[in-house]
Structures are given as C-alpha cells and as structure tokens.
Write an enzyme that holds these catalytic residues in place. Structure first.
Site, mmCIF file in Angstrom:
data_model
loop_
_atom_site.group_PDB
_atom_site.id
_atom_site.type_symbol
_atom_site.label_atom_id
_atom_site.label_comp_id
_atom_site.label_asym_id
_atom_site.label_seq_id
_atom_site.Cartn_x
_atom_site.Cartn_y
_atom_site.Cartn_z
ATOM 1 N N TRP A 194 35.869 38.797 40.435
ATOM 2 C CA TRP A 194 35.558 37.870 41.515
ATOM 3 C C TRP A 194 34.164 37.286 41.428
ATOM 4 O O TRP A 194 33.797 36.444 42.229
ATOM 5 C CB TRP A 194 35.744 38.546 42.866
ATOM 6 C CG TRP A 194 35.136 39.935 42.963
ATOM 7 C CD1 TRP A 194 35.800 41.119 42.890
ATOM 8 C CD2 TRP A 194 33.755 40.265 43.131
ATOM 9 N NE1 TRP A 194 34.922 42.175 42.991
ATOM 10 C CE2 TRP A 194 33.663 41.686 43.143
ATOM 11 C CE3 TRP A 194 32.576 39.525 43.261
ATOM 12 C CZ2 TRP A 194 32.441 42.363 43.273
ATOM 13 C CZ3 TRP A 194 31.369 40.189 43.395
ATOM 14 C CH2 TRP A 194 31.311 41.603 43.408
ATOM 15 N N LYS A 218 45.758 37.200 36.029
ATOM 16 C CA LYS A 218 45.645 37.638 37.417
ATOM 17 C C LYS A 218 44.215 37.444 37.881
ATOM 18 O O LYS A 218 43.306 38.139 37.440
ATOM 19 C CB LYS A 218 46.016 39.111 37.560
ATOM 20 C CG LYS A 218 46.047 39.567 39.019
ATOM 21 C CD LYS A 218 46.117 41.076 39.175
ATOM 22 C CE LYS A 218 44.762 41.735 39.281
ATOM 23 N NZ LYS A 218 43.889 41.265 40.373
ATOM 24 N N GLU A 294 35.530 43.797 29.092
ATOM 25 C CA GLU A 294 34.149 43.397 29.333
ATOM 26 C C GLU A 294 33.772 44.031 30.658
ATOM 27 O O GLU A 294 34.248 43.606 31.700
ATOM 28 C CB GLU A 294 34.084 41.870 29.339
ATOM 29 C CG GLU A 294 32.702 41.337 29.037
ATOM 30 C CD GLU A 294 31.892 41.216 30.304
ATOM 31 O OE1 GLU A 294 31.219 42.221 30.663
ATOM 32 O OE2 GLU A 294 31.945 40.163 30.933
ATOM 33 N N CYS A 328 27.507 41.360 35.643
ATOM 34 C CA CYS A 328 27.538 42.523 34.765
ATOM 35 C C CYS A 328 26.307 42.529 33.872
ATOM 36 O O CYS A 328 25.924 43.563 33.362
ATOM 37 C CB CYS A 328 28.810 42.532 33.942
ATOM 38 S SG CYS A 328 29.099 40.963 33.131
ATOM 39 N N GLU A 425 25.450 50.983 38.319
ATOM 40 C CA GLU A 425 25.465 49.527 38.469
ATOM 41 C C GLU A 425 25.559 49.202 39.960
ATOM 42 O O GLU A 425 26.538 49.555 40.618
ATOM 43 C CB GLU A 425 26.678 48.960 37.726
ATOM 44 C CG GLU A 425 26.691 47.450 37.679
ATOM 45 C CD GLU A 425 27.843 46.900 36.851
ATOM 46 O OE1 GLU A 425 28.941 47.491 36.871
ATOM 47 O OE2 GLU A 425 27.646 45.870 36.186
ATOM 48 N N ILE A 426 24.544 48.545 40.492
ATOM 49 C CA ILE A 426 24.527 48.254 41.933
ATOM 50 C C ILE A 426 25.303 46.976 42.244
ATOM 51 O O ILE A 426 25.991 46.867 43.246
ATOM 52 C CB ILE A 426 23.069 48.142 42.448
ATOM 53 C CG1 ILE A 426 22.316 49.441 42.167
ATOM 54 C CG2 ILE A 426 23.052 47.797 43.937
ATOM 55 C CD1 ILE A 426 20.840 49.396 42.529
#
Lengths: 526, 520
Positions: A194, A218, A294, A328, A425-426
């Site tokens: 998203w 998707k 990924e 990311c 990872e925040i």
C-alpha cells in the site's frame, strides 16, 4: 523516481536543482502551472478485473476503502477470495496457451502495448495522482511528480526491452548446435503493498508483460483504487483478455490463494519480511513456483565528517521522512561520525521541525497521514519503546491533528544498536541518529542486521566511498545521495530483505525461463 | 521490414480477386504533393549552399524534374561539422540529457513519421520510383520500427564493472563516439536514414548525414520532423550533395569521428582509404552483394513457396537491393520445373506507374542505372546464358527494365559475378551440397544467402558453411530491426541494427580506480 531529487525540484521553493532543470532538455512540457488534484473525482472502478471484464466477487463480500487523511469511507470494492483467484488463474492460463494472440504476438508489439499504456497513464496522470493521494494519504504533488513519473518511465523502460530479450547461441562441445530461448514463465501472481500502490503495480506488471507472461495481481486491501483504474487503461491499450487480471482482496485469503496455487508459475511479492516468509513457504509447499520477494529494510545511512553537512542532513531527512516514512528503503539508521554528531542532530531536528503536516491534497504540505489506524498505533508504540529504552527524543513523538492518522515528525538521538527502534522496521516518520568513531566499526554495525536492502554513504573521500560500497551488505548503495531510484537500475535485497531483483535488465531474469535447445548436426565448424 | 510484411503485398497481388477486394482498404498517395524542404539542414535551420549551387531532382518514372535542392559541398559539410561538434561539446544539452530522454525523442520522431506516413510514402515513391504501396507498407514500417527499436535501447546501453586483478575497481563507460558522418544510398532513402540515425542518436552521437543526390527529399523532410520532435540544434545535420564532393568531404574530414556508408563496394573502398588517410575515423560499411539463394530438391513439396520467395528475393524494389538473391542455385532434379515456374511468375510481374496500386515494379532509379542493367543483360546473352523472358527496356518514358530471367547461367559469366542491381534473375544448377557451398562462397561478396530445404541437417550445415552476414532458411529478405545486418568479406565492415549495432556507435572507456583493499 529519483525520489528525493524530484521532490526537491517540485516541493521546495529554494530548489537546488533549479539550475539543472533549466539546462536539461525535458521531453515533457515544463510544468509552468502547478498541477491540481481533480476536484470532483468520481471513483469509477470497484470490481474484480478478469478477461478484460468487470466481475463481482464470488463470495459477495466487499472491502471498505478509507481516506487515511480523514478516516472517511471512500467506497467499497469487490473482495476477491480463493474462488475469484481460481477464476483469474483460468483466464490467465487461457491467455497463455500456445497459439494464443498473446503468445503469437511479436515481442515489439508487446513493447508497443506497454508504451501505449504509458501514454494512457500520462493522459490520466491527474486522475491517477488524485486517486492515489486520497486512497493512500500520499501527497498529491508527490504522487503526481514521483509516483506517476516513476510509473510512466517504468512502463516505457520495459516497453523498450520487449524485443531485446536475447537468447544465446552456444559453442557446445561435440557435433551439436545449441541455442537458448528466453521464454515467459507463465502465469505470474503478484502481490503489492500500500505504500506505492501505483508504482508497485507498474514495477510488477511491466517486466512480467515485457517478457510475455500473464498476470494475476492483488493490490493491497487499503489501496486498490489506482490498480483498478489501471485495469481500464490496460483494456483500452489493447492487451488481449486474460493477460492482466486484477483481484483486490486481503492477504490471508486472496494473497494466500495466490501463493499456494498449483497453477501459478511464479509469485512476486512486495511487503513485510514476515509475510514474505509465508509466501516462500507456501510456494515450497505447493508447486515450487518461482519466488521473488522485495521485503523490509532497516537501512543504514552513514555520514562521514568530511561530507557536505547541509547536503547530508537534507538527504538523510528525505531518506527517512519521504512518503511519511513508509518506505522499505527508508534510511532509518543514520550513523554519524563523532566530530559532527551534535551538529548533525541539531540540524536534523531543525529540519524535521520545519516539516508541514496536513491535507495531502494541499500544496505546501510535506507530510500526510499514515496508512491506517493499526499502523499508526504500531508506530506510536515503537516511539514509546524508544523512550523507555533510553533514546533521547529530540522532537515529535506523538500523534498530530484531530482526525486522520498523522504522526509528528520524530527524531531520536543517542540511539544504541540494541534498542528496538534501531532494529525493527518502523515504517513511519521516526529518525534514529547514532554515533560512530571508525570506518571498521560502522561497517560492522551497519551490517549487523537481518535486513540488507539499501544503504547510504556521505563522504567526499573516494577511498571511504569505495570501501564502504564494497563492504555493505545491501542490494543498493547510494553515495552522496539517497533514494536515487530509476527504472534502469536493479533493486532488491540481500539477506532477509528479499530474493531476486526488480527493475533494470536484471528484472527480466525473474520473469523468464531459459530453454536450452540442442540440435545434432552432421559436422561442426567454427 | 519483417518478412511477413514483405510477403503481404505480393500475396495479395498474386490473387487478382483478393487484390481488387483489398483496394478500397489500401492507402492512397497524396494528390498534388507539395515539396516542402529543399535546403541544407544545419543547426535545426534551413540554409542555402555556400556555393549558391542547386541540383535537379528527377522523377524516375517519367524523367521529369521534381525540384531543385541546395547542393552541399565541402564548405557546407564544414559548417555542419561545426554545428555537430558544438552540439557534442561537454556540458551541452545533448550530452547532459538523460539517456531515457534520448529514447523519448526517438519515439516521438517515430510518432511523427507515423503521423506523416502517407506524405512520406508519396514523396519517397515520387523521388525513387518505388511502388507507393510497398513504400507505405515496407519502407515506412521499417523506418518507424527502427526508430522505436533504438528508442528502447537508449537507456539500456550498459557498461560493465570488471573483476580486475589487484587492488583496483574497474568499470567501463560506453560513450558516444562523437560526430558521425553518414552517407546513404538511393534504394531505400528513408529507411537507410532511419538505420543510420537511430543507433547513432540512441548512443548519444551527433550526425552529419548526406542523402543520395538522386533521392534527397524524404531525408530532408525528416529534418523537419527531427526539429519538431525536439532534438537540440546541431544534433542532426543533413547535407544533400554528390559523393565526390560532399561525400568525400565527410570521408576525409578531420573533425568527423566516424563514418558510416551504405552503397557500392567500389565507393566503400574509397571511404575506408580516406578514413585511413585522414584521422583514422571509425568506419562501418554496408556494401554490395551477389547473394546465393540455394534451393534443394527436398523443398519440392513447397516449391511454390521457394519460387515466390526467390522471385521476391531478386525482384523486390526493382532489383535494387544489396540483399538481392541474384544467384539462384537450384538442385538438378527440380531445375527445369523451377525455371519454368520462375519464368511464369516473372511474366506475371506488373511493371508500371509506381502510384498504380497494382504495380509491383517501378522504374530503375536513373537512365545511367537503366543502361547499366541493360548492358549486363547483353553480356549475359553474349556469354551464352539462356534468356527466358524480358531483357529489354520497357515503356516509352521513364527508366523501366522488363523482369528478366536467365537460365543455364555459369559461375564464370561476367553477370553472374557482378552486382547487377536490377530486375534480372540468374538461375544456376547444382548437384551436391559440397559443390554448392563452394560455388556459393566463390565470390568477393558475403552479404546474405538463402537456403530452401526441409532437411534440418542441410539447413544447419549450410547456415554454418556460407560466408554471409545473414543466412535465411526457407525465407528471404526477412529483415528486422532486432537482427544484425552486415557483410562478410567485401560486402562490408561492421553490423547495423540489433544490439550489435550499438558497438559501432560507442567508444568504450575503461576507468580504473585504486582501492585500499579489494573484496569479492
């Protein structure tokens, strides 16, 4: 793309790239007027797209889609589940049959279709950017200048590759003649996140179609709208029915059905490392489908004392705060060399405080909301843990505004590597700044993570730059820049940040099977 | 210019009913064509020649003058080189442009050619005598596809990083060569413009291009489209003129970094010599051919296909193709039948006004060429080949030659060795595969070859044994932007089209950086 660069060009009044932009002949008309969001946008496409037609979901359920800036319901979208995936796979399989229009098409014609799609995206750029902004909370201008440019360029880039995917003829031992054919893999399942809904859509479909595959994609349940608009453009461009099928739905249902489907030949996923592991497991469990992933990152950004400080502060700021921190590749571990540490923190805090939060559709706003309540809560919880574990909160640290899922730009100093905010990872607007003393130390610390997606280095010393670029365990290393992405360069992760590469020529390898054809001949000659 | 596209009009024409049925769908030439550009194109501007001279351009189908074009000579080439050099200087708009934007400009140019397709096809047909429909479907298609193909390459010209021994980091940059001189022929004026410009611009070079003096018009119109597409001034400069003056000035120029030439072997040698004498500029040459087309008896079941392909292979474009399959070697058992059907097919060939939609064959390019072809025919007759049909000039005006077929041709006959470049098919007989390989290769040329057989072993053996840059199996003239094209031996140097052509338009620079400590 060139994320931060474009952003500066368009978002900042004192754009450093102004000069470069003037000198550079752009094939796009210069944007003399600031683009505006479409004011009375009607959401036209909310169904499942298969065989170039719109379908209701088999189960009859719908997904509510919200505007994260206000929390209001935008529309409801048909919810795809296993049965819908099965239908989509049948369409995609049919379109991939030997002798089908898609299989018999000249490769250059596949390229033309991708170029046409790029032109249609360019035509609908304003609509798509508006749709993306209201659906994801992304700034309209960023969507317009970064996501849309990236989408168009990606489609054109792979449009150009279609008839350049070359096999080889091979000097095989013995009286044989050998050549390779690079064939499409078949039906590809693609699951996208998203944070860059449209751009990830392009990153996924462009190489897959360029190589001649068919696709079931998707979109994330939070952000299906631009993908569905793309469906209408795909049909308009003239792709044969069944080549691209778009099934909005949730991960545990539709996503899971893709990952374990026995008739899907390849799955590509962009999202969290947790879910990536599930996907790879499901592929192994089912039909050993090819997998590219990924995934997450906790990316080091290393600033040496000899670098241009102002530039490094600005790049590190954008490297983390871009897209509300929901990247990311966010440079979320900023390692700063001791002599400039205090100065760097001071300037970074100053910079973060200048950040303007607000309605993503309004020019002048730098930061929109996080994607949803769940994510918003997770970020605030991680900020809390940072405080508890003894990091120094320099600014921000809380929610912002009366409605929507906004979080204040947050900077922590005195962060140590063992804190949760330094390890997890925040995916939010939270910058961690650490101190280092030697190059050996910073290499060791930067690499001390399960992730390995991207890394930044700021230095004017060529030896440091080259040493670090060789030593870092990361799929991408930026030197004196950050977020400098482009269609031409491969992107992907070392270690648990992923498998395989997207973009660039390398991206083609992930969407082709190589067939070796060997023919017995009477007599060989060189 | 794919094979399927080449075959299409022929198939339609082979069937009169299908032809009539398709006529209403066919594009028509523009009436009252206006010639818009007749000047020298430098720095995106139209200029008169320094000498003040102009040269006449004729319509080869009636010998009438179409217009006069400004005649470039050495002084004009000098001006064009200066413009191209300036456009190539470090820091210029063209040098700083993103490679993907170079690609976009080429794509836009393709879009403009597509927009003006009917105009360009009419102009080309008028100027060169090519049949309009063939021009519309083949030359224009080939031009558009070539531009699009290289548009796609622009941001995919990759250098390498190299695992060099020692504590070094080594990488390559594929840089444009610089100012490229390009000299093109009159047989495919527009398509050769695209073949030359597209890879050069894709790689970031600047260009000084000389169209043939017989056919400068479509190339000059491209100048206007290049400007409209948005190429910066000086990137492409077009200097219409003659070989011994403007062409020689390009070949000898000390400020031109590379020369590319398509034309005769004789002139190709002069160009290479001039390059050696002047500044050792890089040279690519695409020259003549006397191409063998070998038909095995096992192709019997598909003899009609072989006859038709061999026919199109030599008669296409009025025989004015370097790729023409002009030496047809037919295996003994089917020789008589092959000759019979080939003659029948040649006799059905419709020769006439290039704008008539039923026309398969227009005039030769000039009176000089017409005479040259007729002399070759005479020499064939003198040396004892059997004239099966044709052999004479055709019509009252224009430079037409009848479709001509010779049988009983021997390899040592003058016209079996020289490139005729006209509608003259020579059919020879062979017995064994070893024999035909030897005879096919017994030529200074080595451009293309065709093989018709259903036997995979023969196909593989021949494709390895033939000395030719392109071998077609069960097809002929199947060219495409994706596949490299060029000659062995005296048919040329280097390759055009495909990825291989990018090498001809880039210099490789190796950059080696000392590093403190190497790691894999």
């Amino acid at each position: 793309m060139h994320v931060s660069e474009n952003r500066q060009r368009t978002m900042s009044n004192e754009s450093r790239d102004g000069q470069q932009r003037e000198n550079k002949l752009s094939t796009r008309p210069l944007d003399t007027e600031m683009p505006m969001p479409v004011s009375d946008l009607k959401i036209e496409y909310t169904k499942i797209f298969m065989n170039n037609e719109w379908h209701d979901s088999c189960c009859g359920r719908r997904i509510p889609v919200y505007n994260p800036a206000t929390g209001e319901l935008l529309c409801e979208v048909e919810e795809g589940d296993k049965e819908d995936i099965d239908k989509a796979v049948k369409c995609a399989r049919q379109a991939f049959q030997l002798g089908s229009p898609w299989r018999r098409m000249d490769a250059s014609e596949r390229g033309r279709l991708l170029c046409k799609l790029a032109d249609l995206v360019e035509r609908d750029r304003q609509i798509l950017a508006t749709l993306e902004a209201i659906d994801s909370g992304k700034l309209f201008l960023v969507a317009y200048f970064v996501d849309l440019v990236g989408t168009i360029k990606t489609l054109r880039y792979y449009g150009g590759w279609a008839d350049k995917i070359q096999g080889k003829t091979i000097p095989v031992d013995g009286e044989y003649f050998t050549f390779t054919r690079h064939e499409p893999i078949g039906v590809c399942g693609q699951i996208i996140p998203w944070n860059f809904p449209l751009l990830m859509f392009a990153w996924k479909i462009a190489p897959a179609l360029c190589c001649g595959n068919t696709v079931i994609i998707k979109p994330a349940e939070q952000t299906p709208l631009t993908a569905l608009h793309m469906a209408s453009l795909i049909k308009e461009a003239g792709f044969p029915p069944g080549v691209v099928n778009i099934v909005p739905g949730y991960g545990p249902t539709a996503g899971h059905a893709i990952a374990q489907h026995m008739d899907i030949d390849k799955v590509a996923f962009t999202g969290s490392t947790d879910v990536g592991k599930i996907i790879k497991k499901a592929a192994g469990n089912s039909n050993l489908k090819r997998v590219t992933l990924e995934l997450g990152g906790k990316n080091p950004n290393i600033v040496f004392a000899d670098s241009d400080l102002e530039h490094a502060v600005e790049q590190a700021h954008h490297g983390l705060f871009f897209n509300q921190g929901q990247c990311c590749l966010a440079g979320s571990r900023v390692f700063v060399e001791e002599p400039i540490y205090d100065d760097f923190v001071l300037k970074s805090v100053e910079r973060a405080k200048k950040r303007v939060l607000g309605n993503p559709l309004v020019p002048g706003v730098d930061q929109g909301p996080q994607i949803d309540k769940k994510h918003f809560d997770k970020i605030l919880e991680l900020i809390e843990s940072g405080r508890r574990e003894g990091a120094k909160l320099e600014c921000g640290g809380g929610a912002w505004g009366q409605k929507g899922f906004f979080i204040q730009p947050t900077v922590f100093s005195d962060v140590t590597d063992d804190m949760r905010i330094a390890k997890e990872e925040i995916f939010g607007p939270v910058q961690q700044i650490m101190k280092f003393s030697s190059i050996e130390e910073v290499i060791r610390r930067a690499n001390n993570t399960h992730y390995g997606l991207a890394a930044g280095v700021f230095t004017n010393d060529i030896n440091k730059a080259l040493t670090i670029s060789a030593a870092l365990q990361a799929g991408t290393v930026w030197v004196n820049c950050y977020n400098a992405m482009s269609s031409q360069c491969p992107f992907g992760g070392f270690k648990m940040s992923g498998n395989g590469r997207e973009m660039g020529e390398y991206g083609l390898q992930e969407y082709t099977e190589i067939k070796t054809v060997t023919i017995k001949i009477p007599q060989k000659n060189s | 210019m794919t094979s399927s596209k080449i075959e299409l009009p022929a198939e339609v024409k082979a069937d009169a009913a299908a032809l009539l049925g398709s006529l209403h769908l066919a594009p028509s030439p523009l009436p009252n064509l206006e010639i818009k550009h007749t000047k020298i194109f430098i720095n995106n501007e139209w200029q008169n020649s320094v000498s003040g001279k102009a040269f006449p351009v004729y319509n080869p189908s009636n010998g009438e003058m179409i217009c006069e074009v400004q005649e470039a000579d050495k002084a004009d080439v000098d001006k064009a080189v200066q413009a191209a050099r300036l456009a190539f200087s470090l820091g210029s708009v063209w040098r700083r442009m993103d490679a993907s934007d170079r690609g976009r400009l080429l794509s836009k140019l393709a879009g403009l050619v597509e927009r003006d397709r009917t105009y360009l096809a009419t102009l080309e047909s008028l100027d060169s005598g090519k049949p309009f429909l063939q021009t519309f479907f083949l030359d224009l298609e080939g031009t558009i596809k070539t531009l699009r193909y290289f548009a796609g390459w622009a941001d995919k010209v990759h250098g390498l990083t190299i695992p060099m021994d020692g504590d070094y980091f080594s990488f390559t940059r594929n840089e444009p060569i610089g100012v490229c001189g390009q000299i093109i022929p009159w047989n495919f004026p527009l398509m050769m413009t695209a073949w030359k410009l597209a890879p050069a611009l894709c790689c970031g070079n600047t260009v000084v291009l000389k169209p043939a003096e017989q056919t400068p018009l479509s190339c000059l119109y491209m100048g206007a489209l290049i400007k409209e597409a948005g190429f910066p001034p000086g990137v492409v400069n077009i200097v219409p003129g003659f070989g011994p003056t403007a062409g020689a000035a390009i070949a000898c120029h000390m400020g031109i970094d590379k020369v590319a030439f398509t034309g005769s072997t004789e002139i190709g040698k002069l160009i290479q010599e001039a390059a050696g004498r002047s500044n050792l500029k890089r040279v690519t040459l695409e020259l003549g051919g006397k191409n063998p087309n070998i038909i095995f008896a096992d192709a019997d079941c598909k003899l009609d296909v072989a006859v038709e392909q061999a026919h199109q292979g030599v008669f296409f474009n009025n025989g004015q193709c370097c790729t023409a399959g002009s030496r047809i070697y037919v295996e003994e058992p089917i020789y008589e039948e092959f000759v019979r059907r080939s003659v029948e097919r040649a006799k059905r060939r419709v020769v006439g006004n290039p704008f008539d939609p039923t026309t398969e064959q227009g005039p030769q390019i000039s009176l000089e060429q017409q005479n040259r072809v007729l002399e070759f025919i005479q020499s064939g007759m003198r040396e004892g080949a059997k004239l099966e049909c044709g052999g004479k000039a055709f019509g009252l005006k224009g430079f037409y030659v009848e479709p001509t077929v010779f049988s009983n041709v021997c390899d040592d006959m003058h016209f079996a060795k020289e490139e005729i470049f006209g509608p003259v098919q020579q059919i020879m007989k062979f017995k064994t595969i070893e024999e035909v390989i030897e005879r096919a290769n017994n030529s200074d040329y080595g451009l293309t070859a065709g093989v018709f057989t259903n036997d995979i072993n023969r196909a593989m053996t021949l494709s390895a044994a033939l000395q030719a840059g392109t071998v077609w199996i069960n097809c002929f003239n199947a060219l495409s932007s994706q596949s490299p094209f060029g000659g062995f031996k005296m048919s040329g140097n280097g390759r055009e089209l495909g990825e291989y052509s990018l090498r001809e338009y880039s210099e490789v620079k190796t950059i080696t950086v000392k590093v403190m400590e190497k790691n894999s």
